[in-house]
Design a protein around this motif. Structure first.
Motif, PDB file in Angstrom:
ATOM      1  N   CYS A 219      19.368   3.386   6.965  1.00 47.47           N
ATOM      2  CA  CYS A 219      18.369   3.055   5.985  1.00 47.47           C
ATOM      3  C   CYS A 219      17.495   4.210   5.653  1.00 47.47           C
ATOM      4  O   CYS A 219      17.416   5.156   6.369  1.00 47.47           O
ATOM      5  CB  CYS A 219      17.404   2.115   6.870  1.00 47.47           C
ATOM      6  N   ASP A 220      17.045   4.129   4.257  1.00 49.86           N
ATOM      7  CA  ASP A 220      16.561   5.208   3.914  1.00 49.86           C
ATOM      8  C   ASP A 220      14.747   5.363   4.168  1.00 49.86           C
ATOM      9  O   ASP A 220      14.234   6.362   4.108  1.00 49.86           O
ATOM     10  CB  ASP A 220      16.334   4.808   2.344  1.00 49.86           C
ATOM     11  N   ALA A 221      14.239   4.098   4.054  1.00 51.91           N
ATOM     12  CA  ALA A 221      12.835   3.793   4.100  1.00 51.91           C
ATOM     13  C   ALA A 221      12.481   2.810   4.750  1.00 51.91           C
ATOM     14  O   ALA A 221      13.344   1.820   4.985  1.00 51.91           O
ATOM     15  CB  ALA A 221      12.512   4.049   2.506  1.00 51.91           C
ATOM     16  N   TYR A 222      11.271   2.687   5.184  1.00 50.55           N
ATOM     17  CA  TYR A 222      10.640   1.751   6.222  1.00 50.55           C
ATOM     18  C   TYR A 222       9.196   1.137   5.846  1.00 50.55           C
ATOM     19  O   TYR A 222       8.447   2.134   4.954  1.00 50.55           O
ATOM     20  CB  TYR A 222      10.526   2.277   7.527  1.00 50.55           C
ATOM     21  N   GLN A 223       8.734  -0.036   5.966  1.00 48.29           N
ATOM     22  CA  GLN A 223       7.606  -0.382   5.760  1.00 48.29           C
ATOM     23  C   GLN A 223       7.414  -1.523   6.788  1.00 48.29           C
ATOM     24  O   GLN A 223       8.316  -2.441   7.293  1.00 48.29           O
ATOM     25  CB  GLN A 223       7.360  -1.121   4.483  1.00 48.29           C
ATOM     26  N   GLY A 224       6.214  -1.592   7.645  1.00 48.62           N
ATOM     27  CA  GLY A 224       5.748  -2.299   8.485  1.00 48.62           C
ATOM     28  C   GLY A 224       4.644  -2.071   9.375  1.00 48.62           C
ATOM     29  O   GLY A 224       4.165  -1.022   9.108  1.00 48.62           O
ATOM     30  N   TYR A 225       4.188  -2.845  10.212  1.00 47.43           N
ATOM     31  CA  TYR A 225       3.112  -2.619  10.915  1.00 47.43           C
ATOM     32  C   TYR A 225       2.934  -1.396  11.753  1.00 47.43           C
ATOM     33  O   TYR A 225       2.151  -0.862  12.032  1.00 47.43           O
ATOM     34  CB  TYR A 225       2.830  -3.642  12.085  1.00 47.43           C
ATOM     35  N   LEU A 226       4.481  -1.039  12.124  1.00 48.63           N
ATOM     36  CA  LEU A 226       4.736   0.343  12.880  1.00 48.63           C
ATOM     37  C   LEU A 226       3.890   1.637  12.142  1.00 48.63           C
ATOM     38  O   LEU A 226       3.319   2.192  12.624  1.00 48.63           O
ATOM     39  CB  LEU A 226       6.208   0.545  13.197  1.00 48.63           C
ATOM     40  N   PHE A 227       3.910   1.627  10.721  1.00 49.95           N
ATOM     41  CA  PHE A 227       3.392   2.419  10.172  1.00 49.95           C
ATOM     42  C   PHE A 227       2.090   2.211   9.381  1.00 49.95           C
ATOM     43  O   PHE A 227       1.460   3.072   8.867  1.00 49.95           O
ATOM     44  CB  PHE A 227       4.349   3.012   8.934  1.00 49.95           C
ATOM     45  N   GLY A 228       1.693   0.853   9.598  1.00 53.35           N
ATOM     46  CA  GLY A 228       0.475   0.430   9.180  1.00 53.35           C
ATOM     47  C   GLY A 228       0.277  -0.642   8.518  1.00 53.35           C
ATOM     48  O   GLY A 228       1.265  -1.337   7.838  1.00 53.35           O
ATOM     49  N   LYS A 229      -0.781  -1.654   8.742  1.00 57.75           N
ATOM     50  CA  LYS A 229      -0.675  -3.065   8.295  1.00 57.75           C
ATOM     51  C   LYS A 229      -1.519  -2.699   6.794  1.00 57.75           C
ATOM     52  O   LYS A 229      -2.046  -1.910   6.416  1.00 57.75           O
ATOM     53  CB  LYS A 229      -1.940  -3.662   8.965  1.00 57.75           C
ATOM     54  N   PRO A 230      -1.413  -3.952   5.944  1.00 56.35           N
ATOM     55  CA  PRO A 230      -1.944  -3.832   4.693  1.00 56.35           C
ATOM     56  C   PRO A 230      -3.324  -3.582   4.948  1.00 56.35           C
ATOM     57  O   PRO A 230      -3.895  -4.227   5.704  1.00 56.35           O
ATOM     58  CB  PRO A 230      -1.454  -5.093   4.076  1.00 56.35           C
ATOM     59  N   CYS A 231      -3.942  -2.971   4.193  1.00 54.82           N
ATOM     60  CA  CYS A 231      -5.225  -2.501   4.194  1.00 54.82           C
ATOM     61  C   CYS A 231      -5.924  -2.270   2.962  1.00 54.82           C
ATOM     62  O   CYS A 231      -5.273  -2.064   2.148  1.00 54.82           O
ATOM     63  CB  CYS A 231      -5.671  -1.452   5.359  1.00 54.82           C
ATOM     64  N   ALA A 232      -7.333  -2.428   2.938  1.00 54.78           N
ATOM     65  CA  ALA A 232      -8.162  -2.185   1.648  1.00 54.78           C
ATOM     66  C   ALA A 232      -7.946  -0.427   1.402  1.00 54.78           C
ATOM     67  O   ALA A 232      -7.517   0.136   1.972  1.00 54.78           O
ATOM     68  CB  ALA A 232      -9.443  -2.232   1.803  1.00 54.78           C
ATOM     69  N   LEU A 233      -8.128  -0.292  -0.108  1.00 51.24           N
ATOM     70  CA  LEU A 233      -7.905   1.142  -0.655  1.00 51.24           C
ATOM     71  C   LEU A 233      -8.729   2.065   0.277  1.00 51.24           C
ATOM     72  O   LEU A 233      -8.005   3.024   0.817  1.00 51.24           O
ATOM     73  CB  LEU A 233      -8.288   0.975  -2.058  1.00 51.24           C
TER      74      LEU A 233
END
Ligand code: C2E
Ligand code: MG
Ligand code: MG
Ligand code: MG
Length: 279
Positions: free
Chosen positions: A253-267
């Motif tokens: 896998c090339d790239a990752y997204q998820g709580y491990l790297f941060g939850k969605p948050c305000a700018l």
């Protein structure tokens, strides 16, 4: 005679269905108000590469309802799609996301980040979607090559020639495409090959149990192999643990997204704590 029977049958409606119907009507009205009263907000979630370097974000819509608090998009996007309200809501999302991108352009540390924006099928199938996207880019001054549109496989099941023409037009300007929730919907490898797609996004449902599920491992492997063979990048969503990340990395896998790297948050909270994670 049949008509009279139909009309009288209205009285036998399941009362529960009437409750649901009136709740939906109320929410529909609320959605109109939300747009008018600026109750929508964008959250951003980080996307990282193999070295855990930040490469971009996904914009995720949030509705700050005046009495019900934050409402998840999963709860209101379907209704917004049915009522067509997704079109003006989606335009707002594009404008807002592009403004953020434009803001980053003057900071060398952020100028190369990509902004992934979810586009609903209903929205993409509007005649003027290309114009809408280009207008948001032009108005903000954001660079098209920093904008990535996340579309779903269901879009590829509709009028493919029409979809393809719009995608090619946007690609010509530099906009890229990622297939969201890949593997959960209708997928034709033939379409994949014909369309200007840059990335496949492995759905969260294959990631959450990947450690214990050989089936999910096989699916993730298949998606990664497919993406690699087609010279597409591949990102996994919903990565919550280091073990999941390591396994996906082992699969290529090339790239990752998820709580491990941060939850969605305000700018304003997005770049806080970046240093700590990196060190
Ligand atoms: P999606 O595009 O697949 O977005 C990923 C969802 O997974 C987001 O939910 C995100 O908050 C959540 N997520 C991210 N990392 C993790 C994790 O590690 N664990 C878990 N359990 N969840 C994680 P969210 O923000 O509630 O959005 C739900 C869906 O609503 C999105 O799924 C997308 O389909 C839709 N959506 C969100 N924003 C927009 C928008 O602006 N326009 C449109 N059309 N749809 C949107
Ligand atoms: Mg998405
Ligand atoms: Mg997704
Ligand atoms: Mg998903």
């Amino acid at each position: 005679k049949a008509k009279a029977a139909d009309r009288s049958s209205v009285h036998f409606f399941d009362p529960q269905m009437q409750v649901v119907a009136s709740l939906r009507a109320a929410m529909r009205q609320d959605l109109y108000e939300a747009l008018r009263n600026n109750q929508f907000q964008l959250y951003y979630q980080k996307q990282v590469d193999q070295h855990e370097q930040l490469i971009g974000v996904e914009a995720l819509l949030r509705w700050a309802h005046p009495t019900k608090g934050f409402i998840s998009p999963a709860q209101f996007i379907p209704l917004a799609e049915e009522t067509g309200l997704i079109v003006p809501i989606g335009e707002w999302v594009l404008r807002e996301a592009c403004e953020t991108l434009a803001q980053w352009a003057s900071d060398p540390a952020k100028a190369n980040l990509t902004m992934a924006v979810n586009i609903s099928v209903v929205q993409f199938n509007k005649k003027d979607i290309v114009h809408t996207v280009l207008k948001a880019l032009n108005a903000s001054g954001a660079k098209p090559h920093n904008l990535k549109l996340e579309i779903t496989e269901s879009l590829l099941a509709s009028d493919v020639e029409n979809v393809k023409a719009k995608m090619l037009e946007l690609q010509r300007h530099g906009v890229t495409f990622s297939i969201d929730d890949f593997g959960t919907g209708y997928s034709s490898l033939l379409y994949l090959k014909q369309l200007p797609i840059h990335q496949l996004k492995i759905d969260q449902s294959f990631v959450s149990d990947i450690i214990d599920s050989p089936n999910d491992q096989a699916i993730a492997q298949a998606v990664i192999t497919l993406a690699t063979a087609m010279h597409l990048s591949v990102i996994a969503e919903g990565v919550e643990t280091e073990a999941q990340r390591a396994m996906l990395q082992g699969l290529g896998c090339d790239a990752y997204q998820g709580y491990l790297f941060g939850k969605p948050c305000a700018l304003q909270d997005l770049f806080m704590g970046t240093q700590e994670r990196r060190s």
